[in-house]
Design a protein around this motif. Sequence first.
Motif, PDB file in Angstrom:
ATOM      1  N   GLY A 272       6.497   7.764  -9.342  1.00 49.45           N
ATOM      2  CA  GLY A 272       7.260   8.999  -9.460  1.00 49.45           C
ATOM      3  C   GLY A 272       7.713   9.363 -10.856  1.00 49.45           C
ATOM      4  N   ALA A 273       7.454   8.513 -11.848  1.00 52.88           N
ATOM      5  CA  ALA A 273       7.818   8.866 -13.225  1.00 52.88           C
ATOM      6  C   ALA A 273       6.969  10.044 -13.694  1.00 52.88           C
ATOM      7  CB  ALA A 273       7.613   7.672 -14.146  1.00 52.88           C
ATOM      8  N   ARG A 274       7.563  10.962 -14.419  1.00 55.88           N
ATOM      9  CA  ARG A 274       6.880  12.174 -14.864  1.00 55.88           C
ATOM     10  C   ARG A 274       6.792  12.216 -16.387  1.00 55.88           C
ATOM     11  NH1 ARG A 274       5.275  11.905 -10.634  1.00 55.88           N
ATOM     12  NH2 ARG A 274       5.601  13.219  -8.818  1.00 55.88           N
ATOM     13  N   PHE A 275       5.650  12.688 -16.889  1.00 53.27           N
ATOM     14  CA  PHE A 275       5.421  12.807 -18.322  1.00 53.27           C
ATOM     15  C   PHE A 275       6.417  13.817 -18.901  1.00 53.27           C
ATOM     16  CE2 PHE A 275       2.991  13.311 -22.217  1.00 53.27           C
ATOM     17  CZ  PHE A 275       2.422  12.064 -22.359  1.00 53.27           C
TER      18      PHE A 275
ATOM     19  N   GLY B 116      -0.568   7.920 -18.898  1.00 51.21           N
ATOM     20  CA  GLY B 116       0.226   6.961 -18.137  1.00 51.21           C
ATOM     21  C   GLY B 116       1.619   6.795 -18.697  1.00 51.21           C
ATOM     22  N   ILE B 117       2.493   6.283 -17.849  1.00 52.15           N
ATOM     23  CA  ILE B 117       3.907   6.112 -18.183  1.00 52.15           C
ATOM     24  C   ILE B 117       4.366   4.770 -17.651  1.00 52.15           C
ATOM     25  CG2 ILE B 117       6.257   7.028 -17.837  1.00 52.15           C
ATOM     26  CD1 ILE B 117       4.812   9.690 -16.992  1.00 52.15           C
ATOM     27  N   VAL B 118       5.230   4.104 -18.388  1.00 50.77           N
ATOM     28  CA  VAL B 118       5.999   2.992 -17.840  1.00 50.77           C
ATOM     29  C   VAL B 118       7.444   3.197 -18.283  1.00 50.77           C
ATOM     30  CG1 VAL B 118       5.405   1.455 -19.769  1.00 50.77           C
ATOM     31  CG2 VAL B 118       6.226   0.493 -17.628  1.00 50.77           C
ATOM     32  N   GLU B 119       8.343   3.143 -17.318  1.00 43.83           N
ATOM     33  CA  GLU B 119       9.734   3.512 -17.538  1.00 43.83           C
ATOM     34  C   GLU B 119      10.632   2.355 -17.101  1.00 43.83           C
ATOM     35  OE1 GLU B 119      11.509   7.810 -17.002  1.00 43.83           O
ATOM     36  OE2 GLU B 119      11.389   6.799 -15.059  1.00 43.83           O
TER      37      GLU B 119
ATOM     38  N   ALA C  44       8.939 -10.291  -2.121  1.00 44.65           N
ATOM     39  CA  ALA C  44      10.248  -9.677  -2.319  1.00 44.65           C
ATOM     40  C   ALA C  44      10.845 -10.079  -3.665  1.00 44.65           C
ATOM     41  CB  ALA C  44      11.189 -10.092  -1.184  1.00 44.65           C
ATOM     42  N   THR C  45      10.660 -11.352  -4.035  1.00 43.33           N
ATOM     43  CA  THR C  45      11.158 -11.821  -5.332  1.00 43.33           C
ATOM     44  C   THR C  45      10.461 -11.105  -6.476  1.00 43.33           C
ATOM     45  OG1 THR C  45      11.650 -13.996  -4.413  1.00 43.33           O
ATOM     46  CG2 THR C  45      11.475 -13.838  -6.806  1.00 43.33           C
ATOM     47  N   ALA C  46       9.126 -10.956  -6.373  1.00 45.81           N
ATOM     48  CA  ALA C  46       8.369 -10.249  -7.414  1.00 45.81           C
ATOM     49  C   ALA C  46       8.825  -8.808  -7.535  1.00 45.81           C
ATOM     50  CB  ALA C  46       6.878 -10.310  -7.096  1.00 45.81           C
ATOM     51  N   ALA C  47       9.070  -8.170  -6.384  1.00 44.92           N
ATOM     52  CA  ALA C  47       9.533  -6.779  -6.415  1.00 44.92           C
ATOM     53  C   ALA C  47      10.901  -6.669  -7.065  1.00 44.92           C
ATOM     54  CB  ALA C  47       9.567  -6.213  -4.995  1.00 44.92           C
ATOM     55  N   ALA C  48      11.775  -7.670  -6.758  1.00 43.24           N
ATOM     56  CA  ALA C  48      13.104  -7.640  -7.355  1.00 43.24           C
ATOM     57  C   ALA C  48      13.046  -7.855  -8.856  1.00 43.24           C
ATOM     58  CB  ALA C  48      13.979  -8.711  -6.700  1.00 43.24           C
ATOM     59  N   GLN C  49      12.100  -8.702  -9.306  1.00 45.20           N
ATOM     60  CA  GLN C  49      11.984  -8.984 -10.731  1.00 45.20           C
ATOM     61  C   GLN C  49      11.330  -7.837 -11.492  1.00 45.20           C
ATOM     62  OE1 GLN C  49       9.822 -12.657 -10.657  1.00 45.20           O
ATOM     63  NE2 GLN C  49      11.665 -13.912 -10.494  1.00 45.20           N
ATOM     64  N   GLN C  50      10.551  -7.016 -10.823  1.00 44.81           N
ATOM     65  CA  GLN C  50       9.887  -5.898 -11.495  1.00 44.81           C
ATOM     66  C   GLN C  50      10.918  -4.819 -11.774  1.00 44.81           C
ATOM     67  OE1 GLN C  50       6.162  -4.208  -9.898  1.00 44.81           O
ATOM     68  NE2 GLN C  50       7.162  -2.226 -10.033  1.00 44.81           N
ATOM     69  N   ARG C  51      11.295  -4.668 -13.008  1.00 42.20           N
ATOM     70  CA  ARG C  51      12.304  -3.700 -13.372  1.00 42.20           C
ATOM     71  C   ARG C  51      11.685  -2.574 -14.173  1.00 42.20           C
ATOM     72  NH1 ARG C  51      17.454  -5.179 -13.017  1.00 42.20           N
ATOM     73  NH2 ARG C  51      17.675  -2.915 -13.005  1.00 42.20           N
ATOM     74  N   TRP C  52      10.662  -1.969 -13.635  1.00 38.56           N
ATOM     75  CA  TRP C  52      10.027  -0.836 -14.277  1.00 38.56           C
ATOM     76  C   TRP C  52       9.359   0.016 -13.210  1.00 38.56           C
ATOM     77  CZ3 TRP C  52       4.862  -0.776 -13.159  1.00 38.56           C
ATOM     78  CH2 TRP C  52       4.265  -2.004 -12.828  1.00 38.56           C
ATOM     79  N   ARG C  53       9.007   1.237 -13.569  1.00 41.17           N
ATOM     80  CA  ARG C  53       8.225   2.089 -12.683  1.00 41.17           C
ATOM     81  C   ARG C  53       7.216   2.862 -13.526  1.00 41.17           C
ATOM     82  NH1 ARG C  53      11.090   7.568 -10.695  1.00 41.17           N
ATOM     83  NH2 ARG C  53      11.709   8.401 -12.720  1.00 41.17           N
ATOM     84  N   SER C  54       6.151   3.309 -12.884  1.00 43.65           N
ATOM     85  CA  SER C  54       5.087   4.018 -13.589  1.00 43.65           C
ATOM     86  C   SER C  54       4.912   5.402 -12.987  1.00 43.65           C
ATOM     87  CB  SER C  54       3.777   3.231 -13.488  1.00 43.65           C
ATOM     88  OG  SER C  54       3.258   3.304 -12.164  1.00 43.65           O
ATOM     89  N   GLN C  55       3.868   6.120 -13.468  1.00 46.34           N
ATOM     90  CA  GLN C  55       3.575   7.434 -12.923  1.00 46.34           C
ATOM     91  C   GLN C  55       3.274   7.366 -11.428  1.00 46.34           C
ATOM     92  OE1 GLN C  55       1.703   5.948 -15.296  1.00 46.34           O
ATOM     93  NE2 GLN C  55      -0.137   5.388 -14.174  1.00 46.34           N
ATOM     94  N   ASP C  56       2.799   6.228 -10.961  1.00 42.64           N
ATOM     95  CA  ASP C  56       2.499   6.079  -9.540  1.00 42.64           C
ATOM     96  C   ASP C  56       3.757   5.879  -8.704  1.00 42.64           C
ATOM     97  OD1 ASP C  56      -0.256   6.281 -10.024  1.00 42.64           O
ATOM     98  OD2 ASP C  56      -0.372   4.159 -10.533  1.00 42.64           O
TER      99      ASP C  56
END
Length: 220
Positions: A34-37, A211-214, A20-32
């Motif tokens: 839902g981020a779209r090119f 790929g995308i990182v947002e 849960a801590t790792a998830a909270a610290q992860q402040r990004w999202r990728s194409q997997d």
Amino acid sequence: MRSLALLTTAVLTVLSLQAATAAAQQRWRSQDDGARFRDSFRVPPVELDLEAGSSVPMALPFRFSYQGNTYDHVRATDDGRLVLSFLGGPRVTAGDSGLARQHWIPARDDELELAVLEGVQPGAEARVQLHLESERVVLRWTGFEMEDGDRLGFEAHLHVDESIRFQYLSIDDYLRGPAYGLRGRIAVPGAGGAVLSEGLPTPGFDLRSGGIVEFPGGGI
């Protein structure tokens, strides 16, 4: 048996808290996630000169805020980074009488570095292009390499809502080459650690062409 069950429950609780801590610290999202090119250039871009290792600072069409600081210029480097700074200068405002007043805002010494794909070097046909819109700035690196012969292309997007996006147009040469797993960094300060460090992606991030990182707005 009861002691073993209690120990197992305690271990699972600790692992759940760590996840849960790792998830909270992860402040990004990728194409997997839902981020779209997104299409990059709607009008012809500006070609940047990187002969000195980085471009000259280019004025942003809006002030970009990050973690409480505001930046008004950006420059690209030939090793896959972009650097934001605040250079200040004259500002015109309306006075109490309605007349325009000019005052000088001093520059700041701090800079914000974003590692889009840090570690690359210019190839024979390397170029960096800048695209400016009222609510978005795009920098595109093409013809860069980690190893001789690579042809890598990637982008960084800065948005007026304070969000940051990296798009990887073509990086298969890097992923198949000897540098992958050894060199290369993708990182935004304050976003829960590097997304790619020393050529290794963080768990949950699939680096690939297209790929995308947002990174969300609000200063990450």
